[in-house]
Write a protein that holds these residues in place. Structure first.
Motif, PDB file in Angstrom:
ATOM      1  N   PHE A  37     -81.848 -35.330  44.495  1.00  0.00           N
ATOM      2  CA  PHE A  37     -81.137 -35.713  43.283  1.00  0.00           C
ATOM      3  C   PHE A  37     -81.973 -36.637  42.404  1.00  0.00           C
ATOM      4  O   PHE A  37     -81.676 -36.816  41.227  1.00  0.00           O
ATOM      5  N   ALA A  38     -83.024 -37.228  42.962  1.00  0.00           N
ATOM      6  CA  ALA A  38     -83.889 -38.133  42.193  1.00  0.00           C
ATOM      7  C   ALA A  38     -84.858 -37.378  41.290  1.00  0.00           C
ATOM      8  O   ALA A  38     -85.661 -38.005  40.591  1.00  0.00           O
ATOM      9  N   HIS A  39     -84.803 -36.051  41.280  1.00  0.00           N
ATOM     10  CA  HIS A  39     -85.754 -35.266  40.503  1.00  0.00           C
ATOM     11  C   HIS A  39     -85.680 -35.597  39.017  1.00  0.00           C
ATOM     12  O   HIS A  39     -86.701 -35.674  38.337  1.00  0.00           O
ATOM     13  N   GLY A  40     -84.472 -35.791  38.497  1.00  0.00           N
ATOM     14  CA  GLY A  40     -84.320 -36.151  37.091  1.00  0.00           C
ATOM     15  C   GLY A  40     -84.921 -37.511  36.783  1.00  0.00           C
ATOM     16  O   GLY A  40     -85.556 -37.708  35.740  1.00  0.00           O
ATOM     17  N   ALA A  41     -84.736 -38.467  37.699  1.00  0.00           N
ATOM     18  CA  ALA A  41     -85.313 -39.798  37.507  1.00  0.00           C
ATOM     19  C   ALA A  41     -86.836 -39.737  37.561  1.00  0.00           C
ATOM     20  O   ALA A  41     -87.529 -40.447  36.818  1.00  0.00           O
ATOM     21  N   GLN A  42     -87.379 -38.879  38.416  1.00  0.00           N
ATOM     22  CA  GLN A  42     -88.832 -38.744  38.502  1.00  0.00           C
ATOM     23  C   GLN A  42     -89.400 -38.085  37.242  1.00  0.00           C
ATOM     24  O   GLN A  42     -90.507 -38.434  36.794  1.00  0.00           O
TER      25      GLN A  42
END
Length: 287
Positions: A37-42
């Motif tokens: 789920f951290a893909h957008g933050a990355q």
């Protein structure tokens, strides 16, 4: 016709980013079985890193396109070694919760430092201007985004599907213990895979910085669509992520021309219809 082609171009550009981001998600889920789920933050951190490198260090766009994904890939390696590795073998919910927490931390830190107003990243001088095609005006940078995204996606697909390294990755998905018995360092392969997925997200962020406003919430605005793209294409399917990402972008563009009010939900309508007919996704394997 100019309005139609203009919206299709916007859809193609969005689809290029969807393809890059969903490709990274599919690679991470396919091998590590982690819903990142951290893909957008990355993706957001990649855009901010490029902006900060230019603003504070004078690093140009093309250097940022090389250095930022490499740096973010190392961050991904650290996250996998220190945090994600402890969750292998557990329910997928634990990985989802961990990466969701990392997203909240990253967005909160960047929001505290830069607010929500957004920052602009200049288009590199070599890619300014455009070409008059007669039926529409094609900005050079938009064409660059589409071409580079297709090349990166095709190269990633080739490595995973047609090389010995890709065979190891696919074997690790099916039976990591057996692969390790043949002398392959599976934990290192997992680490590098997650780092590569994060680097793809950061690469998309650098490419997006001159197109969209660089804001702490830019990842949140796109990640739900990207997850829908991955589900439509088939969880873990590389080809499905690429083709579905570009296709959904074009569908959004066409919907924005025909019925603008539905453009923000059409991807979820498509997802529902696909899951009714083929629960594993268009390119996924039925179990």
């Amino acid at each position: 016709m100019q309005a139609l082609f203009g919206q299709l171009l916007v859809g193609l550009i969005n689809g290029s980013f969807y393809a890059l981001l969903s490709l990274g998600l599919a690679i991470i889920f396919g091998l590590l079985n982690v819903v990142n789920f951290a893909h957008g933050a990355q993706y957001m951190m990649g855009a901010f890193a490029a902006w900060m490198a230019t603003t504070y260090l004078g690093v140009g766009y093309f250097w940022a396109l090389l250095l930022v994904p490499a740096a973010m890939g190392l961050v991904g390696v650290a996250v996998e070694r220190l945090l994600l590795r402890r969750l292998y073998g557990l329910d997928n919910l634990y990985g989802l919760l961990l990466t969701f927490g990392l997203t909240l931390i990253a967005e909160g830190l960047f929001h505290q430092a830069y607010g929500n107003s957004g920052s602009t990243y200049p288009v590199p001088a070599a890619l300014r201007g455009g070409v008059n095609l007669g039926f529409m005006y094609l900005p050079l940078y938009r064409a660059w985004v589409v071409v580079v995204s297709v090349v990166v996606c095709a190269a990633s697909w080739f490595v995973i599907e047609r090389t010995k390294l890709g065979a190891y990755l696919r074997a690790g998905t099916e039976n990591p213990r057996l692969l390790q018995a043949f002398g392959v360092n599976v934990p290192l392969m997992f680490t590098l895979t997650y780092g590569f997925g994060v680097a793809l997200a950061a690469f998309a962020g650098v490419m997006a910085a001159p197109v969209y406003q660089v804001t702490p919430l830019m990842g949140s605005s796109v990640i739900m669509v990207v997850f829908a793209v991955v589900v439509i294409g088939g969880m873990g399917s590389i080809a499905g992520s690429i083709f579905t990402g570009i296709g959904i972008g074009l569908v959004e563009g066409l919907t924005r021309y025909l019925y603008p009010e539905a453009s923000s939900v059409v991807v979820f309508v498509v997802m529902a219809l696909v899951l009714l007919v083929r629960p594993a996704g268009l390119f996924g394997r039925q179990r």
